[in-house]
Design an enzyme around this catalytic site. Structure first.
Site, short mmCIF file in Angstrom:
data_model
loop_
_atom_site.label_atom_id
_atom_site.label_comp_id
_atom_site.label_asym_id
_atom_site.label_seq_id
_atom_site.Cartn_x
_atom_site.Cartn_y
_atom_site.Cartn_z
N GLN B 91 1.00 -1.08 0.14
CA GLN B 91 0.09 0.04 -0.11
C GLN B 91 0.84 1.39 0.05
O GLN B 91 0.24 2.33 0.09
CB GLN B 91 -0.95 0.00 1.05
CG GLN B 91 -2.03 -1.08 1.29
CD GLN B 91 -2.73 -1.46 2.46
OE1 GLN B 91 -2.42 -0.57 3.30
NE2 GLN B 91 -3.35 -2.59 2.76
N HIS B 155 -0.80 -0.30 5.60
CA HIS B 155 -1.11 0.67 6.64
C HIS B 155 -0.16 1.97 6.74
O HIS B 155 0.63 1.87 8.07
CB HIS B 155 -1.33 -0.01 8.01
CG HIS B 155 -2.49 -1.19 7.93
ND1 HIS B 155 -2.85 -1.84 8.96
CD2 HIS B 155 -3.44 -1.48 6.92
CE1 HIS B 155 -3.74 -2.64 8.42
NE2 HIS B 155 -4.05 -2.45 7.25
N GLU B 249 -14.12 3.50 11.09
CA GLU B 249 -14.61 4.43 11.95
C GLU B 249 -14.65 5.71 11.54
O GLU B 249 -13.49 6.19 10.58
CB GLU B 249 -13.65 4.36 13.12
CG GLU B 249 -13.83 3.05 13.96
CD GLU B 249 -12.99 3.13 15.24
OE1 GLU B 249 -12.17 4.06 15.56
OE2 GLU B 249 -13.21 2.17 16.23
N TYR B 259 -7.70 6.23 20.81
CA TYR B 259 -8.75 6.01 20.05
C TYR B 259 -9.09 4.46 19.99
O TYR B 259 -9.89 3.97 19.16
CB TYR B 259 -8.76 6.55 18.56
CG TYR B 259 -9.08 7.99 18.63
CD1 TYR B 259 -8.01 8.87 19.19
CD2 TYR B 259 -10.29 8.64 18.38
CE1 TYR B 259 -8.46 10.16 19.45
CE2 TYR B 259 -10.59 9.88 18.82
CZ TYR B 259 -9.71 10.66 19.13
OH TYR B 259 -9.91 12.00 19.26
N TYR B 270 -9.85 -11.00 9.81
CA TYR B 270 -10.21 -11.27 8.51
C TYR B 270 -10.77 -12.89 8.43
O TYR B 270 -11.49 -13.18 7.88
CB TYR B 270 -9.11 -11.13 7.47
CG TYR B 270 -9.12 -9.72 7.09
CD1 TYR B 270 -9.81 -8.97 6.43
CD2 TYR B 270 -8.05 -8.98 7.59
CE1 TYR B 270 -9.70 -7.89 6.06
CE2 TYR B 270 -7.88 -7.73 7.15
CZ TYR B 270 -8.66 -7.18 6.36
OH TYR B 270 -8.63 -5.76 5.73
#
Lengths: 136, 375
Positions: B91, B155, B249, B259, B270
Site C-alpha cells: 500500500q 497501513h 470508523e 482511540y 479477517y
C-alpha cells in the site's frame, strides 16, 4: 455395521487419493507456507480471506479459470500490475491492480499459495527463475 | 442420552456466541431517492490518484501512487520532477498532497510517501515539503520519517490537513504491527501527528514531556486512517480509518486521546475470529460512527459550499471496496442517513472540495471527476 465401516474407509481413502493427487516436495510446501504470509500482507484486502474477491469488483482467485489457464499472465499481473478488462469465470473485470513491489521469490511463493488454496490445485511449482523470465 | 443432547446444545450455543458476533451499523446505506447531481470527467487516464489538491490558479496537483506528481493545468498534465525516492511496495507509494494555507505567500506544498530512508530493511511513512519551480520540486525538506522500516505492505496512513492555526496533521497507520505500535506512544504507527508547518514539534503537543515518547504524536490507537479534513466551522480535524473486517470508523481528533485500536474495535479478524471482546473501555474514545460491514474508506470531505444545497453539511467518503461515494448525513455529531452515490464508477481513492466549491473525486483507473448539477 461392518459394511458401514468399510464404506467409511473406502470414502476416506478415496479422499486421500483424489484430494491429494501428488504429494508435494518439501520446498514446494515451504513455498506455499511463505506464500500464505505474502497473501495476508498484500492480497487479502481486495481478494478477501477466502480468495473469492468482491462480486463484480475484484476477481476471484478461488476456482478461477483465468488463474489456472493463464500461468504467465497471472505472474505478470502480480509482478507488474494489471489493468484493463479480463474475464474471470465468465465475468468481465475492468479494474486496476497496482504492482505490489514483491521480490521474485515472494511472487513465486504467493503464486504457489493461491494456486493451491481456495479449492485450487497445481502441481507445477512456481519458482523465482520462472518469475524472473516474465517480462512486461 | 437427554443429558448428552442438552450438553451438545449448550456447546453449540457457546461456540456460536463466542464466534465474534458483530453489530451492524445502525444506519444502513441506501440508494438516493432523488439524485440531483452527476459526474463530469475532468482529468482522465489516471491509475491510482491517491491525493488531489488545488493551486490558486485553479490547476490541480495530483499524486499517482506509483510515484508521479502531476500538475494538471490548462487541460494538460505536466509531470513534476524532483521527488524523493519512493518505496513502492504494497500500500506504499507516493501518497497524499496538500498546499499550505498561506500558499500564495510561501509556495509550500506538503506530501506524504513511503520511504526507505533510515535504518533497516523496508520502508515507512515520510512527510516532505517542497516548492514548485517550473516543472520541478525545489527546496525539498523532510519533515518527518516514521520508524522503524518494515517490509510489511500495509497501513501507511498518509492523509494530511492543516488546522486554523497552520498546524500540520498527518496519519501513519499501524504498519501491520497491530500489537506493538498503536498503543505505544514511544513507537511510530497507528497515530495522528501534529507538527508546525516547518516540521518542528509544537511546544504544546500532548506528549512533549513524556520520556521516550514520539513528540510529534497528537492522538493514538488508530489502525489506518486514510481520510482527513479540517471541519469548516469548528476547525476540528476529522478522520476516518479502515477497520479489519468491519469496524471502519469516523473520529474527531482530540489532543492526547486514545482511540482504542486494537484494545477496542467493532471489527473482527479477517479470518472471522475476534482479537478483542471489547467495543468500549474506559479511557478510550468511541467513534462518531462505525461501519459494519466495512466499506474500506478512502478520501474524506465535508460539503460546505453552496453548490449542493441538499447536501450541505454532509460527509463524503470514498469506498474502495464497493466502488461508490458514500454520503453521510449528520444531525449534530450523529450519522442519521447514508446514501451510496455513483456506484460502479470505480474504486474511490480521494475526495476533496475545491476552492470553487465543487467536489472532486479521484477514481482508480479512471481519473478525477467533478460532481455537477444534472441539467
Amino acid at each position: 455395521m461392518i459394511r458401514f465401516i468399510s464404506f467409511c474407509l473406502l470414502f476416506l481413502s478415496s479422499v486421500l487419493v483424489f484430494g491429494q493427487s501428488k504429494e508435494k516436495g518439501k520446498n514446494f510446501k515451504k513455498s506455499i507456507e511463505r506464500g500464505a504470509l505474502v497473501y495476508e500482507d498484500f492480497c487479502m484486502n481486495c481478494h478477501m480471506p477466502d480468495g473469492k474477491g468482491v462480486e463484480n469488483v475484484t476477481p476471484p482467485l478461488a476456482l478461477s479459470d483465468y488463474l489456472i489457464n493463464n500461468r504467465e499472465a497471472s505472474i505478470k499481473a502480480v509482478k507488474f500490475g494489471q489493468s484493463g478488462a479480463i474475464i474471470v469465470n465468465g465475468i468481465t473485470y475492468n479494474g486496476t491492480m497496482a504492482p505490489m513491489g514483491l521480490s521474485d521469490n515472494e511472487i513465486a511463493d504467493v503464486m504457489n499459495y493461491i494456486t493451491n488454496n481456495f479449492g485450487n490445485t497445481n502441481d507445477k511449482m512456481f519458482t523465482k527463475e520462472e518469475v524472473l523470465k516474465i517480462e512486461k | 442420552m437427554k443429558n448428552h443432547i442438552s450438553f451438545l446444545l449448550i456447546f453449540i450455543t457457546i461456540s456460536f456466541v463466542s464466534c465474534a458476533q458483530q453489530v451492524e451499523s445502525e444506519v444502513k446505506v441506501e440508494n438516493p431517492k432523488n439524485l440531483n447531481y452527476t459526474t463530469e470527467l475532468v482529468v482522465k487516464d489516471l491509475n491510482i490518484p491517491w491525493g488531489i489538491t488545488f493551486l490558486p490558479d485553479s490547476s490541480i496537483l495530483i499524486t499517482e501512487k506509483s510515484g508521479e506528481l502531476i500538475l494538471f493545468k490548462n487541460n494538460k498534465k505536466i509531470k513534476i520532477t524532483g521527488l524523493p525516492e519512493i518505496y513502492n511496495r504494497g500500500q506504499g507509494g507516493l501518497l497524499d498532497v496538500i498546499i499550505h494555507p498561506k500558499y500564495k505567500e510561501n509556495g509550500w506544498i506538503y506530501f506524504s510517501y513511503a520511504s526507505e530512508q533510515g535504518e533497516g530493511n523496508g520502508g515507512n511513512t515520510a512527510i516532505m515539503r517542497a516548492k514548485i519551480d517550473g516543472n520541478k520540486l525545489v527546496n525539498n525538506q523532510l519533515l518527518y520519517k516514521a520508524e522503524p522500516n518494515t517490509t510489511k505492505g500495509q497501513h501507511f496512513g498518509s492523509r494530511l490537513a492543516f488546522d486554523n492555526d497552520d498546524f500540520l496533521y498527518f496519519s501513519v497507520g499501524d504498519r501491520g504491527n497491530r500489537d506493538e505500535n498503536p498503543q505505544d506512544i514511544t513507537r511510530d504507527g497507528g497515530k495522528i501527528y501534529r507538527l508546525n508547518d516547518d516540521g518542528t514539534i509544537p511546544t504544546d503537543n500532548p506528549f512533549v514531556n513524556e520520556p521516550n515518547a514520539k513528540k510529534a504524536i497528537y492522538s493514538f490507537g488508530h489502525r489506518n486512517p486514510q481520510g482527513m479534513f479540517k471541519h469548516p466551522t469548528t476547525g476540528e480535524i476529522w478522520t476516518h480509518e479502515h477497520g479489519p473486517q468491519g469496524g471502519d470508523e469516523i473520529n474527531i481528533i482530540k489532543k492526547g486521546l486514545n482511540y482504542g485500536w486494537p484494545k477496542i474495535s467493532y471489527g473482527i479478524n479477517y479470518s472471522g475470529t475476534s482479537f478483542t471482546e471489547h467495543t468500549s473501555l474506559p479511557g478510550m474514545e468511541q467513534p462518531l460512527f462505525y461501519w459494519v460491514p466495512s466499506i474500506a474508506p478512502s478520501g474524506f470531505a465535508i460539503v460546505s459550499s453552496d453548490k449542493y444545497p441538499d447536501w450541505k453539511g454532509s460527509l463524503l467518503v470514498g469506498s474502495l471496496k464497493f466502488q461508490y461515494l458514500e454520503r453521510l448525513v449528520l444531525d449534530k455529531d450523529k450519522v442519521i442517513k447514508r446514501e451510496k452515490l455513483f456506484e460502479g464508477l470505480g474504486r474511490v481513492r480521494s475526495v476533496r472540495q475545491g476552492p470553487d466549491g465543487y467536489i472532486y473525486v479521484g477514481i482508480e483507473n479512471l481519473g478525477i471527476v467533478k460532481i455537477v448539477s444534472k441539467l
